[in-house]
Design a protein around this motif. Structure first.
Motif, PDB file in Angstrom:
ATOM      1  N   ARG A  95       0.755  -1.401   0.071  1.00  0.00           N
ATOM      2  CA  ARG A  95       0.443   0.616  -0.150  1.00  0.00           C
ATOM      3  C   ARG A  95       0.431   1.332   0.348  1.00  0.00           C
ATOM      4  O   ARG A  95       0.781   2.597  -0.537  1.00  0.00           O
ATOM      5  CB  ARG A  95      -1.041  -0.211   1.541  1.00  0.00           C
ATOM      6  CG  ARG A  95      -1.620   1.233   1.401  1.00  0.00           C
ATOM      7  CD  ARG A  95      -2.660   1.177   1.987  1.00  0.00           C
ATOM      8  NE  ARG A  95      -3.236   2.191   2.686  1.00  0.00           N
ATOM      9  CZ  ARG A  95      -3.647   2.931   3.787  1.00  0.00           C
ATOM     10  NH1 ARG A  95      -2.176   3.166   4.651  1.00  0.00           N
ATOM     11  NH2 ARG A  95      -4.280   4.031   3.819  1.00  0.00           N
ATOM     12  N   ALA A 123      -1.957  -2.313  -6.599  1.00  0.00           N
ATOM     13  CA  ALA A 123      -3.110  -2.085  -6.059  1.00  0.00           C
ATOM     14  C   ALA A 123      -3.446  -3.653  -6.936  1.00  0.00           C
ATOM     15  O   ALA A 123      -4.158  -4.705  -6.119  1.00  0.00           O
ATOM     16  CB  ALA A 123      -4.280  -1.273  -6.977  1.00  0.00           C
ATOM     17  N   GLY A 124      -2.650  -4.158  -7.990  1.00  0.00           N
ATOM     18  CA  GLY A 124      -3.064  -5.318  -8.613  1.00  0.00           C
ATOM     19  C   GLY A 124      -2.468  -6.697  -7.162  1.00  0.00           C
ATOM     20  O   GLY A 124      -3.070  -7.711  -7.239  1.00  0.00           O
ATOM     21  N   ARG A 155      -2.387  -5.985  -4.051  1.00  0.00           N
ATOM     22  CA  ARG A 155      -3.214  -6.166  -3.157  1.00  0.00           C
ATOM     23  C   ARG A 155      -3.995  -6.496  -3.650  1.00  0.00           C
ATOM     24  O   ARG A 155      -5.037  -7.265  -2.404  1.00  0.00           O
ATOM     25  CB  ARG A 155      -3.349  -4.633  -2.912  1.00  0.00           C
ATOM     26  CG  ARG A 155      -1.999  -4.564  -2.164  1.00  0.00           C
ATOM     27  CD  ARG A 155      -2.123  -2.379  -1.843  1.00  0.00           C
ATOM     28  NE  ARG A 155      -2.140  -1.763  -2.909  1.00  0.00           N
ATOM     29  CZ  ARG A 155      -2.296  -0.995  -2.697  1.00  0.00           C
ATOM     30  NH1 ARG A 155      -2.913  -0.215  -2.129  1.00  0.00           N
ATOM     31  NH2 ARG A 155      -2.264  -0.001  -4.109  1.00  0.00           N
ATOM     32  N   ARG A 156      -5.517  -6.477  -4.577  1.00  0.00           N
ATOM     33  CA  ARG A 156      -6.346  -7.091  -4.593  1.00  0.00           C
ATOM     34  C   ARG A 156      -6.243  -8.588  -4.716  1.00  0.00           C
ATOM     35  O   ARG A 156      -6.407  -9.546  -4.417  1.00  0.00           O
ATOM     36  CB  ARG A 156      -6.870  -6.831  -6.116  1.00  0.00           C
ATOM     37  CG  ARG A 156      -7.919  -7.491  -6.710  1.00  0.00           C
ATOM     38  CD  ARG A 156      -7.622  -7.302  -8.495  1.00  0.00           C
ATOM     39  NE  ARG A 156      -7.211  -7.564  -9.398  1.00  0.00           N
ATOM     40  CZ  ARG A 156      -7.013  -8.760  -9.496  1.00  0.00           C
ATOM     41  NH1 ARG A 156      -7.597 -10.089  -8.454  1.00  0.00           N
ATOM     42  NH2 ARG A 156      -5.997  -8.452 -10.265  1.00  0.00           N
ATOM     43  N   LEU A 210      -6.367 -10.503  -1.539  1.00  0.00           N
ATOM     44  CA  LEU A 210      -7.728 -10.011  -0.957  1.00  0.00           C
ATOM     45  C   LEU A 210      -8.134 -11.564  -1.745  1.00  0.00           C
ATOM     46  O   LEU A 210      -9.265 -11.342  -0.526  1.00  0.00           O
ATOM     47  CB  LEU A 210      -8.791  -8.468  -0.894  1.00  0.00           C
ATOM     48  CG  LEU A 210      -7.251  -7.675  -0.490  1.00  0.00           C
ATOM     49  CD1 LEU A 210      -8.109  -6.195  -0.280  1.00  0.00           C
ATOM     50  CD2 LEU A 210      -7.054  -7.774   1.622  1.00  0.00           C
ATOM     51  N   GLU A 211      -8.550 -11.850  -2.623  1.00  0.00           N
ATOM     52  CA  GLU A 211      -9.357 -12.451  -3.325  1.00  0.00           C
ATOM     53  C   GLU A 211      -8.898 -13.812  -2.709  1.00  0.00           C
ATOM     54  O   GLU A 211      -9.278 -14.697  -2.270  1.00  0.00           O
ATOM     55  CB  GLU A 211      -9.034 -12.195  -4.982  1.00  0.00           C
ATOM     56  CG  GLU A 211      -9.253 -11.026  -5.611  1.00  0.00           C
ATOM     57  CD  GLU A 211      -9.082 -11.176  -6.825  1.00  0.00           C
ATOM     58  OE1 GLU A 211      -8.394 -11.859  -7.653  1.00  0.00           O
ATOM     59  OE2 GLU A 211      -9.976 -10.140  -7.629  1.00  0.00           O
TER      60      GLU A 211
END
Length: 129
Positions: A74, A81-82, A84-85, A88-89
């Motif tokens: 972050r 962002a990818g 981090r996504r 989270l996925e």
């Protein structure tokens, strides 16, 4: 929230102790909190939002090491962002698996409760006779 908050208020809003807030800052989960001339930490609305998100991750079982990786990404900026996504996925998939397991256990417990209710009903009926 317009004005920055002292650590005691941030603690109240987030449900984390002052010690935990300082610890999160020390290990890099929270970026260095701005300090005023008096040396006190002052939390912004963005800080509180981030801490609330960290709380969600912690409460749902994310390991501190994964949280630290997420926080590090972050801080690197939007180009992560990818990653981090994807983190989270992956975590969401783990949560869904745990929820499925918990639902299986819950059903077994509900069946056992039903079994005991039936035993109680039978026992009460026998005692009336």
């Amino acid at each position: 929230m317009d004005k920055p908050l002292k650590i005691s208020r941030a603690s109240q809003l987030t449900g984390l102790s002052k010690h935990t807030l300082r610890y999160y800052e020390k290990i890099g989960l929270i970026e260095s909190i701005k300090r005023a001339g008096d040396g006190h930490r002052y939390y912004t609305e963005n800080d509180i939002s981030w801490i609330e998100f960290l709380n969600r991750l912690r409460i749902t079982g994310m390991q501190i090491s994964r949280m630290k990786t997420f926080a590090h990404l972050r801080r690197k900026g939007n180009h992560t962002a990818g990653k981090r996504r994807m983190m989270l996925e992956d975590f969401k998939a783990d949560l869904n698996e745990r929820l499925s397991d918990l639902n299986k256990h819950l059903k077994a417990i509900e069946q056992k409760i039903g079994h005991y209710k039936e035993l109680e009903r039978i026992h009460a009926k026998r005692n009336k006779s």
